[in-house]
Design a protein around this motif. Structure first.
Motif, PDB file in Angstrom:
ATOM      1  N   THR A  34       0.834  -1.202   0.000  1.00 44.01           N
ATOM      2  CA  THR A  34       0.000   0.000   0.000  1.00 44.01           C
ATOM      3  C   THR A  34       0.871   1.255   0.000  1.00 44.01           C
ATOM      4  N   SER A  35       1.902   1.238   0.841  1.00 44.43           N
ATOM      5  CA  SER A  35       2.789   2.396   0.977  1.00 44.43           C
ATOM      6  C   SER A  35       4.186   2.008   0.521  1.00 44.43           C
ATOM      7  N   ASN A  36       4.759   2.805  -0.342  1.00 41.55           N
ATOM      8  CA  ASN A  36       6.080   2.492  -0.888  1.00 41.55           C
ATOM      9  C   ASN A  36       6.971   3.723  -0.832  1.00 41.55           C
ATOM     10  N   ALA A  37       8.220   3.483  -0.470  1.00 38.15           N
ATOM     11  CA  ALA A  37       9.155   4.602  -0.340  1.00 38.15           C
ATOM     12  C   ALA A  37       9.386   5.272  -1.694  1.00 38.15           C
ATOM     13  N   ARG A  38       9.530   4.461  -2.740  1.00 40.46           N
ATOM     14  CA  ARG A  38       9.851   5.035  -4.058  1.00 40.46           C
ATOM     15  C   ARG A  38       9.569   4.004  -5.132  1.00 40.46           C
ATOM     16  N   ILE A  39       8.839   4.414  -6.139  1.00 35.40           N
ATOM     17  CA  ILE A  39       8.638   3.577  -7.321  1.00 35.40           C
ATOM     18  C   ILE A  39       9.010   4.418  -8.541  1.00 35.40           C
ATOM     19  N   ASP A  40      10.002   3.962  -9.295  1.00 40.18           N
ATOM     20  CA  ASP A  40      10.371   4.635 -10.550  1.00 40.18           C
ATOM     21  C   ASP A  40       9.513   4.010 -11.641  1.00 40.18           C
ATOM     22  N   ARG A  41       8.736   4.821 -12.342  1.00 41.34           N
ATOM     23  CA  ARG A  41       7.672   4.257 -13.177  1.00 41.34           C
ATOM     24  C   ARG A  41       7.406   5.112 -14.405  1.00 41.34           C
ATOM     25  N   GLY A  42       6.358   4.780 -15.111  1.00 41.78           N
ATOM     26  CA  GLY A  42       6.027   5.478 -16.347  1.00 41.78           C
ATOM     27  C   GLY A  42       6.674   4.746 -17.521  1.00 41.78           C
ATOM     28  N   VAL A  43       6.759   5.436 -18.658  1.00 43.53           N
ATOM     29  CA  VAL A  43       7.252   4.834 -19.903  1.00 43.53           C
ATOM     30  C   VAL A  43       8.595   4.133 -19.668  1.00 43.53           C
ATOM     31  N   GLY A  44       8.709   2.907 -20.155  1.00 37.49           N
ATOM     32  CA  GLY A  44       9.961   2.176 -20.028  1.00 37.49           C
ATOM     33  C   GLY A  44      10.041   1.341 -18.780  1.00 37.49           C
ATOM     34  N   THR A  45       8.929   1.222 -18.044  1.00 37.60           N
ATOM     35  CA  THR A  45       8.943   0.433 -16.813  1.00 37.60           C
ATOM     36  C   THR A  45       7.751  -0.512 -16.776  1.00 37.60           C
ATOM     37  N   VAL A  46       7.816  -1.472 -15.847  1.00 35.70           N
ATOM     38  CA  VAL A  46       6.703  -2.413 -15.652  1.00 35.70           C
ATOM     39  C   VAL A  46       5.675  -1.773 -14.722  1.00 35.70           C
ATOM     40  N   PRO A  47       4.415  -1.690 -15.143  1.00 34.79           N
ATOM     41  CA  PRO A  47       3.409  -1.097 -14.257  1.00 34.79           C
ATOM     42  C   PRO A  47       3.079  -2.048 -13.111  1.00 34.79           C
ATOM     43  N   ILE A  48       2.643  -1.478 -12.024  1.00 37.42           N
ATOM     44  CA  ILE A  48       2.243  -2.311 -10.892  1.00 37.42           C
ATOM     45  C   ILE A  48       1.141  -1.585 -10.118  1.00 37.42           C
ATOM     46  N   GLU A  49       0.193  -2.347  -9.643  1.00 34.80           N
ATOM     47  CA  GLU A  49      -0.815  -1.766  -8.758  1.00 34.80           C
ATOM     48  C   GLU A  49      -0.381  -1.963  -7.322  1.00 34.80           C
ATOM     49  N   ARG A  50      -1.059  -1.223  -6.436  1.00 34.66           N
ATOM     50  CA  ARG A  50      -0.745  -1.304  -4.999  1.00 34.66           C
ATOM     51  C   ARG A  50      -1.921  -1.916  -4.245  1.00 34.66           C
ATOM     52  N   LEU A  51      -1.614  -2.600  -3.174  1.00 31.10           N
ATOM     53  CA  LEU A  51      -2.667  -3.095  -2.292  1.00 31.10           C
ATOM     54  C   LEU A  51      -3.483  -1.891  -1.825  1.00 31.10           C
TER      55      LEU A  51
END
Lengths: 514, 514
Positions: free
Chosen positions: B232-249
């Motif tokens: 549910t809570s994450n310190a840092r997710i590097d995301r957007g174009v060029g990354t694997v998407p992920i959902e959160r609890l």
């Protein structure tokens, strides 16, 4: 009736009539219970330091505890700095902190932390509720603990299930022990000192520095030639016309040492021994001169008024007229905002019954002296050195003192720690004038750099003490929180603004650019 | 060279290049030393929660510690709430707290308190310096403690005389232990679960949820049919174009239980077992469905990337192209400020390399999904549930990330705990756009009242969740702290304001009235 309702009913029955709160999920049952119980005023704060500082200010004026309601460990943490001040002021305070349900703690959910560990350093009493059947009794015990002399912070940790499971109704508050009387041996020592012909200081704190204590101490002083001095920081001094004036031990260490020079005996009544606010290289920690003897006549826990009365009787101090306070200052006609002129304006304009909250620090060191002949008023100070108490303390003092004008003399750097409390003043329509001394610096630290021997500071060090880039716009901040105000840069403008703030009802802010 | 200079030199030599500070008297020698040592950027904060939250945001982006410099127990106390978040984010952080001189503590001066007691609940490591000769080594040990996996808060308490007495120069930082590898038994268990044909969840947290970890986890998921889910809570997710998407609890407990329904195995990689953020009457604390088995492949302390690589190899997961992210949202043409439209605007406008700080809470629950196909960016969240991290975290992230635009998505109630951090953004000319979701309520608690079974709240309870009397004027608050801004009430106005804030350099605030 659930546990939360038991607790709220117990608090109200025990004389706790105000709750300063910033609640969260784990406190929702307490909040919901407020609508089912008559007699609890609930005051919302935007930040927990606002709640605890307000509860401190309330206790100082009401002489009884309010409660807080805080959200888990972090909510308590945000309130700790002003609980530190409350602890040093010996303010009775029932500090209620929500907690996860007892069975949920083991899973270390994100908001879990060691709440008892956080509470202990700033509390006289800490308990975690174990069941909803006992939470009312826990609340009653907390009230008793808060009210037991000398008064203190009683922290009750409230697991969510002790709030939502069935409660057992109102629990009676246990008998509160009477204050212990001063011992005869201490009294004999004090009489001996006062009869020695050597210079004696009566050092007053806590209840002894209030109006009645000073009056008795003044009789003793007149009879014996002893001097009176209050502590540097005092929870409350009721003063002005009709009272005995008293000076305070100065904050700057060299002045404090000078003030105590020559005394051979210091008699402590409600005060603790004079020690440096900080340590400084090459300066002593204990401020009394060498060879001076310290006699503890009455600790803050003890009955200080009784001790003073017995001492007055023992030295045959007669009833006496009040000493001359001198003339109340007149409003100066100059333009310049120097400290003597500002102090004279305050001294002239304090309305009868006012409550002065003093977190003016460097700016306001002469305001106390310049207000000694003002209309009767109460003077509340930053007590524990944890800056950021002024705006919250004024908020709580105003809640406790309807019909009395509250004037908060506020250093700018300190005010910024808990500026959010202005919103609570607006929401509750509290009668508070906040006067911000906008010198745009941590001015006190400029002096302290030299005091600790860090001479010739470089630009980085000076930068860390400067608040001028950008300058804070206090009038904008106040407006943002719903409080009207104005900025003044001359003495006539300050006089006009202060008169306006005193005359109008409700919160008002004056930024005085120094 | 005094102890303070030894410490500052040791910090700089150990890679600590920024100090977020709110100092007092006992810290003056540290402050003075900053001018004698090259390489330490000193960032002044008006409130200690601003300093600790900034140090957390800095650590998340720099992947190394900054230091703080706080004033005694109360200064530490004010910083604890955001240290709690840093602790939950496992951010490396050297937390320096001034203290009275060692010989002065015994006199219980007004600012004395149990600093170690206050520090322990929020720290992985606590030490009080004993002498100026050892304070450099203490600092080096603090750096090592902060950087030891999984990363944490190392609190060094600095008595004033350990700063002003003679120091001994730079102390080398001890070797930092390598992360422990995941055990073979856990790997076998994970492989067995993935080969069982039953539904498996790969639950990712900490370093495993960063870009590289998700990419490996995605290969495993594609090969085995397992699903990915972040905490549910994450310190840092590097995301957007060029990354694997992920959902959160999801945060709401019913949605969280629903999201985990049907899984027979949950493999934890850097994540902790799913537990309710709070306890709720009649709902479970543990969220995994009955009969579901939890396998800890790698704890946050362990080498999560190595564990994922070994698992990918064990299940023969081939290299794979990145999954389709869908289309980046387009800017909607509607007028109304509904959450989907706002999320689409953010999704469309996030500039490449942006850092998003997310303390939007109830308002922003769909922003994460609507930004998955945006330009590459980092997403930092409130990690420990202690609200008031957003403005400070954005401040620290901006210090750590020159050249990257920081956008802080800020709930209004939460933002008010640490609003003073806006001033530091102005003082340091930081490139931060703060978007305040001004719903004028603790909206999250309105839902929580019902969730805990406190139905049909009365006017007092509702009042405790309302921030509309008076409404906060965020543009005035920002101006008060030296930050320019504007208020918007329609979608086109929001679009225009966000474009402006992104295009201009320096801090900017947008109040979105919902």
């Amino acid at each position: 009736m659930n546990g939360a309702e038991s607790l709220v009913r117990t608090l109200v029955a025990g004389g706790v009539e105000v709750c300063f709160t910033n609640p969260g999920t784990s406190e929702m049952h307490f909040v919901a219970a407020l609508d089912r119980v008559e007699g609890m005023r609930c005051v919302l704060c935007l930040f927990e330091g606002g709640a605890t500082g307000a509860a401190d200010g309330y206790a100082r004026m009401a002489d009884k505890p309010a409660s807080t309601l805080l959200h888990l460990g972090p909510g308590l943490a945000n309130g700790l700095a002003n609980l530190h001040n409350a602890r040093r002021a010996r303010s009775p305070l029932v500090n209620i902190v929500g907690e996860h349900a007892t069975y949920h703690r083991q899973y270390d959910a994100p908001l879990t932390s060691d709440i008892e560990g956080l509470a202990k350093p700033m509390s006289a009493w800490v308990r975690t509720g174990l069941s909803s059947a006992e939470i009312g009794r826990d609340g009653a015990d907390a009230i008793a603990a808060a009210r037991t002399a000398p008064g203190g912070v009683a922290t009750l940790i409230l697991p969510a299930n002790t709030a939502w499971d069935p409660g057992t109704g109102i629990a009676p508050v246990p008998a509160i022990p009477e204050r212990v009387k001063a011992g005869d041996e201490a009294l004999r020592e004090a009489v001996k000192a006062l009869s020695s012909g050597e210079p004696v200081l009566l050092h007053l704190g806590d209840k002894a520095v209030r109006k009645e204590g000073r009056q008795i101490a003044d009789r003793i002083a007149r009879k014996t030639g002893a001097k009176l001095l209050a502590m540097t920081s005092n929870a409350r001094i009721d003063r002005g016309v009709g009272t005995v004036p008293i000076e305070r031990l100065p904050y700057p260490i060299d002045q404090a040492i000078e003030a105590l020079k020559g005394f051979r005996h210091i008699i402590l009544i409600g005060a603790t021994q004079p020690v440096g606010f900080f340590a400084y290289p090459g300066k002593p920690s204990l401020l009394a001169p060498e060879g001076c003897r310290t006699i503890t006549l009455a600790t803050p826990e003890q009955d200080q008024i009784d001790a003073l009365e017995r001492l007055a009787e023992a030295v045959n101090a007669p009833e006496a007229a009040l000493p001359d306070l001198g003339i109340r200052p007149e409003i100066p006609t100059s333009e310049k905002l120097d400290q003597d002129a500002i102090g004279a304006v305050i001294g002239a304009l304090i309305p009868e019954g006012a409550v002065i909250c003093d977190e003016s620090l460097t700016t306001g060191r002469n305001y106390f002296g310049l207000t000694k002949a003002s209309a009767p008023h109460s003077w509340l100070q930053l007590s524990g050195g944890s800056i950021g108490v002024g705006i919250p303390m004024a908020t709580g003092a105003a809640v406790a003192s309807p019909g009395r004008k509250v004037i908060n003399l506020q250093a700018d750097g300190s005010g910024l720690y808990t500026v959010q409390a202005l919103w609570t003043q607006a929401r509750e329509r509290l009668d508070v004038v906040t006067v911000v001394w906008s010198n745009r610096a941590y001015a006190i630290l400029r002096g302290e750099l030299a005091n600790v021997g860090a001479h010739n500071p470089g630009p980085k060090a000076i930068g860390m003490l400067s608040l001028d880039d950008p300058a804070i716009d206090w009038v904008s901040l106040a407006r943002g929180f719903g409080v009207d105000g104005r900025r003044v840069e001359t003495l006539p403008a300050f006089i006009d603004a202060l008169k306006h703030g005193i005359a109008e009802k409700g919160p008002y802010l004056i930024e005085v650019v120094l």
